[in-house]
Design a protein around this motif. Structure first.
Motif, PDB file in Angstrom:
ATOM      1  N   GLY A  61      47.006  43.598  43.280  1.00  0.00           N
ATOM      2  CA  GLY A  61      47.451  43.059  41.919  1.00  0.00           C
ATOM      3  C   GLY A  61      48.198  41.920  41.912  1.00  0.00           C
ATOM      4  O   GLY A  61      48.807  41.353  40.904  1.00  0.00           O
ATOM      5  N   HIS A  62      48.056  41.020  43.149  1.00  0.00           N
ATOM      6  CA  HIS A  62      48.330  39.550  43.071  1.00  0.00           C
ATOM      7  C   HIS A  62      47.418  38.911  43.126  1.00  0.00           C
ATOM      8  O   HIS A  62      46.143  39.063  43.539  1.00  0.00           O
ATOM      9  CB  HIS A  62      49.196  39.415  44.404  1.00  0.00           C
ATOM     10  CG  HIS A  62      50.454  40.226  44.503  1.00  0.00           C
ATOM     11  ND1 HIS A  62      51.508  39.779  44.096  1.00  0.00           N
ATOM     12  CD2 HIS A  62      50.623  41.607  45.113  1.00  0.00           C
ATOM     13  CE1 HIS A  62      52.628  40.708  44.454  1.00  0.00           C
ATOM     14  NE2 HIS A  62      51.893  41.800  44.827  1.00  0.00           N
ATOM     15  N   GLY A 119      43.125  45.393  40.470  1.00  0.00           N
ATOM     16  CA  GLY A 119      43.713  44.987  39.187  1.00  0.00           C
ATOM     17  C   GLY A 119      42.717  44.373  38.108  1.00  0.00           C
ATOM     18  O   GLY A 119      43.349  43.716  37.071  1.00  0.00           O
ATOM     19  N   LYS A 120      41.706  44.028  38.656  1.00  0.00           N
ATOM     20  CA  LYS A 120      40.753  43.386  37.736  1.00  0.00           C
ATOM     21  C   LYS A 120      40.550  43.655  36.151  1.00  0.00           C
ATOM     22  O   LYS A 120      40.799  43.061  35.196  1.00  0.00           O
ATOM     23  CB  LYS A 120      39.418  43.127  38.273  1.00  0.00           C
ATOM     24  CG  LYS A 120      39.489  42.682  39.485  1.00  0.00           C
ATOM     25  CD  LYS A 120      37.867  42.515  40.371  1.00  0.00           C
ATOM     26  CE  LYS A 120      37.245  43.791  40.198  1.00  0.00           C
ATOM     27  NZ  LYS A 120      37.732  44.606  41.263  1.00  0.00           N
ATOM     28  N   VAL A 157      51.457  37.457  38.081  1.00  0.00           N
ATOM     29  CA  VAL A 157      50.138  36.690  37.865  1.00  0.00           C
ATOM     30  C   VAL A 157      50.105  35.435  36.789  1.00  0.00           C
ATOM     31  O   VAL A 157      50.789  35.908  36.016  1.00  0.00           O
ATOM     32  CB  VAL A 157      48.767  37.610  37.464  1.00  0.00           C
ATOM     33  CG1 VAL A 157      47.616  36.758  37.380  1.00  0.00           C
ATOM     34  CG2 VAL A 157      48.820  38.860  38.646  1.00  0.00           C
ATOM     35  N   LEU A 214      49.514  44.892  38.313  1.00  0.00           N
ATOM     36  CA  LEU A 214      49.701  43.584  38.319  1.00  0.00           C
ATOM     37  C   LEU A 214      51.182  42.993  38.695  1.00  0.00           C
ATOM     38  O   LEU A 214      52.049  43.409  38.205  1.00  0.00           O
ATOM     39  CB  LEU A 214      49.082  42.783  37.053  1.00  0.00           C
ATOM     40  CG  LEU A 214      47.708  43.068  36.688  1.00  0.00           C
ATOM     41  CD1 LEU A 214      47.415  42.352  35.465  1.00  0.00           C
ATOM     42  CD2 LEU A 214      46.525  42.260  37.695  1.00  0.00           C
ATOM     43  N   LEU A 271      41.837  38.605  43.121  1.00  0.00           N
ATOM     44  CA  LEU A 271      43.007  39.419  42.975  1.00  0.00           C
ATOM     45  C   LEU A 271      43.025  40.340  44.169  1.00  0.00           C
ATOM     46  O   LEU A 271      41.981  40.567  44.945  1.00  0.00           O
ATOM     47  CB  LEU A 271      42.986  40.326  41.793  1.00  0.00           C
ATOM     48  CG  LEU A 271      43.131  39.686  40.378  1.00  0.00           C
ATOM     49  CD1 LEU A 271      42.975  40.511  39.399  1.00  0.00           C
ATOM     50  CD2 LEU A 271      44.714  39.123  40.344  1.00  0.00           C
ATOM     51  N   SER A 325      53.563  40.421  34.819  1.00  0.00           N
ATOM     52  CA  SER A 325      53.438  41.662  35.854  1.00  0.00           C
ATOM     53  C   SER A 325      53.154  43.071  34.907  1.00  0.00           C
ATOM     54  O   SER A 325      53.573  42.937  33.602  1.00  0.00           O
ATOM     55  CB  SER A 325      54.804  42.164  36.517  1.00  0.00           C
ATOM     56  OG  SER A 325      55.160  41.135  37.415  1.00  0.00           O
ATOM     57  N   THR A 327      42.607  46.030  34.627  1.00  0.00           N
ATOM     58  CA  THR A 327      43.846  46.031  33.997  1.00  0.00           C
ATOM     59  C   THR A 327      44.162  44.348  33.511  1.00  0.00           C
ATOM     60  O   THR A 327      44.492  44.222  32.428  1.00  0.00           O
ATOM     61  CB  THR A 327      44.935  46.194  35.085  1.00  0.00           C
ATOM     62  OG1 THR A 327      44.719  47.198  35.812  1.00  0.00           O
ATOM     63  CG2 THR A 327      46.344  46.225  34.287  1.00  0.00           C
ATOM     64  N   LEU A 328      43.951  43.455  34.308  1.00  0.00           N
ATOM     65  CA  LEU A 328      44.055  42.160  33.634  1.00  0.00           C
ATOM     66  C   LEU A 328      43.134  41.922  32.601  1.00  0.00           C
ATOM     67  O   LEU A 328      43.539  41.274  31.475  1.00  0.00           O
ATOM     68  CB  LEU A 328      43.625  40.990  35.009  1.00  0.00           C
ATOM     69  CG  LEU A 328      43.772  39.489  34.671  1.00  0.00           C
ATOM     70  CD1 LEU A 328      45.248  39.475  33.998  1.00  0.00           C
ATOM     71  CD2 LEU A 328      43.359  38.825  35.849  1.00  0.00           C
TER      72      LEU A 328
END
Ligand SMILES: Nc1ncnc2c1ncn2[C@@H]1O[C@H](COP(=O)(O)OP(=O)(O)OP(=O)(O)O)[C@@H](O)[C@H]1O
Length: 658
Positions: free
Chosen positions: A610-611, A430-431, A411, A408, A607, A397, A433-434
């Motif tokens: 955020g999930h 959230g891409k 994940v 996120l 995604l 997260s 960010t990931l």
């Protein structure tokens, strides 16, 4: 006399500020939130601060060049003493000149003292030159020491700290302190010079008659108070009007910019801005006039009070002379000493006020350096496997600083080594960010992220960075040559290999021809506005940035929207080229909204808010009835009249879209 009450009030708003900003345009920067410490400072507290400010500067100077520091201080102390010697020698000259006897004899008797006064003046000049020479040697060293400490710290600071607005405010403010340190030292030296000179003159006066020192105070104190009042009022106004002044700049600046020139002309935005500028400038002009009136009044009051003090001093001298308490020669020296000391005093007030202001910036710089040290990316740690690794996220997260919402949530996914992995999802899912977490730029708020089995919190992050190349949405446009714009991707490449490797990367990124066709080829500066400067298009920049990422030659390549600025043909070629990278074991993590490209990926992670909601190959995900990926894909396909969701051929032999 003091600028206090007005200082805390608001600058009056012009009509234009109401129209354009719905109020004052306030900056969210540290300099804008200063509770104007200078205004709250009494004379006494300013005087008390002096030793600690001086100590700070001396500590730094001592660290970088103690010999120069000693010479600078020593020469200024000696120059002050020369002032005292000069006054004593002048006194001796006057004593002989005013003595009884023939003129020629009196002149002869005065000659040694006259020569001494000349010698003292000569030594003062020599000391001054010596001081200038060593100060010139010392100042840049101090500046360099502070600047290097600050920028090194900034470059090593965790991204999360930079994203935290409270921390960033302090870090950004620190930049202004890098100039201050040099100026602080200069003011300190000047103050020392003036203090010693003032003290020497006062000492001479005290030796002539202690009462004269009290008279000197009567002359000096009103002038000091008036000067401090003017400076404080100016600062007060500056702080209240800072936002206004910058707002004026903010609205006029666009008029000079090429990128908004169409709106300025076609929409008539220029007229609106110019009218606003005139309106706001008129408000500021009224403030300037108020300041000037107030300054004139204060100066008048100060000079009148000081003049009275001067009358008292000269009256005292007259009394002493007429009562026979002081010879004429001593009175002449006293007049000189009074003039000398008041001259030093005027300089002292100005330097002192400047120094207090600089000390605030220097304090910011110290605070910024301390913060960068506290939030620095740790050096060292566990080794991560060389030549690439799997990246595994377990219930990760992440929340950005200053936010409550998780970008996120829980994940868990894998980015296997040597594969093309696509991250898909709607805007804000959230891409990016990931991708930032996978690049080692952020640490998970919860959960674990491991590079080749080594948790990011324990890993040697430099080793992680060494193995990653990032091609982000926001391309850095470095104002350097196109060659350097590529070389900056891996600045450790030896000089002799730069051109060869840059050419190879440029060819792979399909930008070699573009570079060679530039008027100055590889030596063209990639930003306009410089000699040899060129203007590259959005797509050309994207390719140049791709070349930069490929030049890095890293086992994990993270690309965020790699084809946003490319035409359809180049887009297809780019995805094919990325696919080919995996042939030598490179892992490609790709974020894209062009789902035709994801069809060729080995693995797709989807995604939403955020999930992680889906994972699999294109074929697998398209077979999920009601699946999110399938929905997105079909929506896109429908735009091209292919709503069937037909799967394009996924391998490089037949790139997507052909
Ligand atoms: N620096 C930041 N500070 C605070 N919140 C952020 C920051 N960057 C992104 N966010 C938030 O995190 C969430 C995920 O953003 P992110 O940029 O990762 O989405 P994305 O899927 O890459 O979006 P897009 O497709 O538009 O690029 C969004 O709600 C966004 O507002």
């Amino acid at each position: 006399m003091w600028g206090g009450p007005r200082a805390r009030s608001e600058a009056p708003l012009s009509e234009s500020e109401r129209l354009l900003f719905s109020g004052a345009l306030r900056h969210d920067k540290k300099w804008a939130v200063y509770e104007d410490p200078l205004l709250r400072m009494s004379l006494w507290s300013m005087a008390r601060q002096f030793p600690s400010m001086l100590a700070t500067v001396c500590r730094v100077a001592w660290g970088v060049d103690r010999a120069a520091l000693l010479v600078v201080f020593g020469t200024n102390l000696a120059a002050g003493l020369m002032t005292a010697f000069g006054l004593v020698a002048t006194n001796q000259v006057l004593v002989h000149l005013f003595a009884a006897g023939p003129t020629a004899e009196r002149l002869r008797e005065a000659l040694p003292a006259l020569l001494s006064a000349g010698a003292v003046a000569g030594v003062s000049v020599a000391l001054g030159s010596w001081s200038v020479m060593y100060a010139g040697r010392l100042y840049p060293k101090i500046e360099l020491a502070y600047t290097a400490r600050y920028y090194r710290g900034m470059a090593r600071c965790e991204m999360a700290a930079l994203e935290n607005k409270d921390i960033y405010k302090v870090l950004a403010a620190g930049r202004y302190g890098t100039d201050s340190v040099k100026r602080m030292l200069r003011y300190a030296v000047d103050i020392l010079h003036d203090v010693v000179g003032f003290a020497a003159s006062a000492l001479v006066l005290a030796l002539l008659n202690p009462l004269l020192v009290a008279a000197l105070a009567l002359i000096a104190v009103p002038r000091w108070l008036a000067a401090v009042a003017v400076v404080r009022r100016t600062y007060a106004s500056m702080h209240v009007w800072l936002d206004h002044t910058r707002a004026v700049d903010t609205i006029t600046y666009p008029i000079t910019r090429v990128d908004v020139s169409a709106e300025v002309r076609v929409h008539g935005a220029g007229k609106l801005l110019m009218d606003a500028h005139a309106d706001m400038a008129a408000t500021a002009a009224r403030e300037k006039a108020r300041l000037a009136r107030a300054e004139a009044g204060t100066e008048l009051a100060g000079s009148a009070a000081s003049g009275l003090g001067r009358l008292c001093a000269y009256g005292l001298l007259w009394l002493l002379l007429t009562s026979g308490g002081m010879p004429l020669a001593a009175a002449g020296t006293a007049v000189l000493a009074i003039r000398t000391s008041t001259g030093y005093l005027a300089g002292l007030v100005m330097q002192f006020n400047h120094m207090v202001e600089e000390s605030m910036y220097l304090g910011d710089l110290d605070e910024a350096c301390a913060l960068t040290a506290r939030h620095a990316i740790p050096e060292g740690g566990r080794d991560v496997p060389r030549g690439g690794f799997d990246v595994v996220l377990d219930r990760v997260s992440f929340r950005y600083p200053n936010t409550d919402k998780y970008a996120l949530r829980d994940v868990s996914l894998e980015i296997p080594r040597g594969k093309v992995v696509a991250l898909v999802g709607e805007n804000g899912s959230g891409k990016t960010t990931l991708a930032g977490l996978v690049a080692g730029l952020y640490l998970p708020t919860d959960g674990t992220l491991a590079f080749g089995g080594v948790d990011v919190r324990e890993a040697d992050r430099q080793q992680v960075f060494d193995q990653i190349a990032v091609l982000s949405q926001e391309i850095a446009h470095w104002p350097m040559t196109v060659r350097a714009n590529i070389h900056i991707g891996r600045s450790t490449v030896p000089r002799r290999d730069i051109q060869r490797r840059a050419e190879r990367a440029a060819a792979e990124a399909d930008v070699l021809g573009v570079i060679e066709d530039l008027p100055h080829g590889w030596d063209s500066i990639a930003v306009k506005g410089f000699e040899r400067g060129v203007k590259l298009s959005g797509g050309q920049w994207q390719k140049l940035a791709t070349a930069r990422a490929l030049y890095r030659d890293a086992p994990l390549l993270i690309v965020d929207e790699p084809t946003a600025a490319l035409d359809p043909k180049k887009e297809i070629e780019t995805f094919a080229a990325l696919r080919e990278l995996t042939d030598d074991g490179t892992t490609v993590l790709m974020i894209t909204h062009r789902l035709a490209a994801t069809a060729t990926a080995d693995l797709i992670h989807v995604l939403r808010d955020g999930h992680l909601i889906e994972s699999g190959t294109h074929t697998e995900l398209m077979s999920v009835e009601g699946g999110h990926y399938r929905e997105l894909y079909e929506l896109q396909a429908a735009q091209y009249g292919n709503g069937s969701g037909t799967v394009p051929a996924p391998r490089k032999e037949q790139p997507a879209g052909t």
